[in-house]
Each structure stands twice: as C-alpha cells, then as structure tokens.
Design a protein around this motif. Structure first.
Motif, PDB file in Angstrom:
ATOM      1  N   ALA A 135      -5.004  -3.626   6.463  1.00  0.00           N
ATOM      2  CA  ALA A 135      -3.848  -5.005   5.424  1.00  0.00           C
ATOM      3  C   ALA A 135      -3.452  -5.163   6.364  1.00  0.00           C
ATOM      4  CB  ALA A 135      -2.845  -3.562   4.973  1.00  0.00           C
ATOM      5  N   SER A 163      -0.142  -2.023  10.586  1.00  0.00           N
ATOM      6  CA  SER A 163       0.256  -1.574   9.765  1.00  0.00           C
ATOM      7  C   SER A 163      -0.092  -0.223  10.410  1.00  0.00           C
ATOM      8  CB  SER A 163      -1.038  -2.022   9.164  1.00  0.00           C
ATOM      9  OG  SER A 163      -2.275  -1.246   9.618  1.00  0.00           O
ATOM     10  N   ASP A 186       2.578  -0.235   1.528  1.00  0.00           N
ATOM     11  CA  ASP A 186       1.833  -1.507   0.486  1.00  0.00           C
ATOM     12  C   ASP A 186       1.508  -1.173  -0.648  1.00  0.00           C
ATOM     13  OD1 ASP A 186       0.191  -0.218   0.914  1.00  0.00           O
ATOM     14  OD2 ASP A 186      -1.143  -1.936   1.852  1.00  0.00           O
ATOM     15  N   THR A 224      -0.700   1.596  -0.922  1.00  0.00           N
ATOM     16  CA  THR A 224      -1.888   2.744  -0.453  1.00  0.00           C
ATOM     17  C   THR A 224      -1.774   3.360  -0.243  1.00  0.00           C
ATOM     18  OG1 THR A 224      -2.265   0.243   0.464  1.00  0.00           O
ATOM     19  CG2 THR A 224      -3.363   2.357   0.709  1.00  0.00           C
ATOM     20  N   VAL A 246       2.946  -1.519   6.146  1.00  0.00           N
ATOM     21  CA  VAL A 246       2.801  -2.741   6.286  1.00  0.00           C
ATOM     22  C   VAL A 246       4.102  -3.691   7.006  1.00  0.00           C
ATOM     23  CG1 VAL A 246       1.095  -5.157   6.530  1.00  0.00           C
ATOM     24  CG2 VAL A 246       0.552  -2.736   4.964  1.00  0.00           C
TER      25      VAL A 246
END
Length: 172
Positions: free
Chosen positions: A87, A122, A144, A146, A161
């Motif tokens: 990212a 990140s 983010d 994820t 991030v």
C-alpha cells in the motif's frame, strides 16, 4: 516520568541482547490476552538476540532503540514494504515500548526516528489492539480495510496507511 531520561539511537551490537529482552517482554506485556500463552512462553532471548544481530548487520540504520541506563526500553524498525501488494513503499515493521514507559513520549520519539514523518508508509497492527491503533492515528495513519492472519501468532492484523505529507503526529 516527566523528564526525558531516554536516548534514541540506531541499534548497535552492544544492545542486541537488551533489545531481544525488551522485544520479548513487550510481547508478553501487550499480548498475554491475545496471543496463546504457549507462543509467548516459547520465546528465547538468545535466539531473538541472534536474529536482531543478523538484522542489524544486514540492514544498518533500520532499527532504533530507546535506551535508559544502557537498557533498551523500546524500539522501532522500518524499511521497504514486505507486502506483495504494498500500500506504500515504506513500512513500519515494529514499534514497541515497555509498559512502564508507555505514554511518556518514547514511542513518539521512536516513530519519528524510524520513519520520515512526511513519507508514505504502511504498518500492520493487531485488530484487537485499539491503543496502538489510536497512537498510529495520531501519527497520520488510517485503516485501509485490509486484514490478514499474522503467521506467528494466528491473530488477525489490520493494515494502516499514512499518505505522503500526513504530518508528524502531535503529542496528545
């Protein structure tokens, strides 16, 4: 701890064992209710010190330690992202501070030493660690969406991030 009694420096050979002790103690302090006890009990200071020494030699300047009276009380390690689908180009790999020093400003100093406060970056943090997530938000990071299972502990991690020029994090 009202006065700054610690020093931040790049990891040197004389601190790898103390760093290993700090790393293991931080995991046991922070994750005893999250990570299975057998995982925390299996940590070995000697092996962890060898790993930190190898990392120090291979990647000089990537790990910074907070020192008080020649003992490591916290550390931060950063470098290129390790994600296949990164990212951000840079990743904060680890940031830990011993529990008596949490809230003192040590972590703020460590994150500033480890990563450029304006760089895109990140990190992965345990989903069930709201205190750490709040700290990272203060330093410009945001979730983010994820998630993944952390391979060592089988605990869910979430990615945060920070976009470029997000700012250096104000002390709360």
């Amino acid at each position: 701890m009202t006065e700054r009694s610690w020093h931040i420096r790049s990891l040197a050979a004389e601190h790898t064992r103390s760093l290993a002790e700090c790393h293991i103690a931080c995991w046991r302090e922070a994750y005893r209710d999250l990570v299975p006890a057998h995982v925390l009990d299996a940590f070995d200071v000697g092996r962890r010190a060898e790993q930190w020494e190898r990392d120090r030699v291979r990647h000089p300047g990537r790990t910074h330690v907070a020192i008080v009276d020649d003992a490591v009380i916290g550390f931060a390690s950063a470098g290129p992202s390790r994600d296949a689908h990164a990212a951000a180009p840079f990743e904060l790999h680890a940031l830990y501070v011993r529990s008596p020093w949490q809230g003192s400003g040590v972590a703020d100093d460590l994150i500033r030493a480890a990563i450029d406060p304006t760089a895109e970056c990140s990190l992965w943090v345990f989903e069930q660690n709201p205190r750490a997530q709040a700290f990272y938000r203060r330093h410009g990071f945001a979730l983010d969406g994820t998630r993944k299972v952390e391979s060592f502990s089988s605990v869910i991690e979430v990615r945060m991030v920070r976009p470029p020029s997000a700012g250096g994090g104000r002390r709360a």
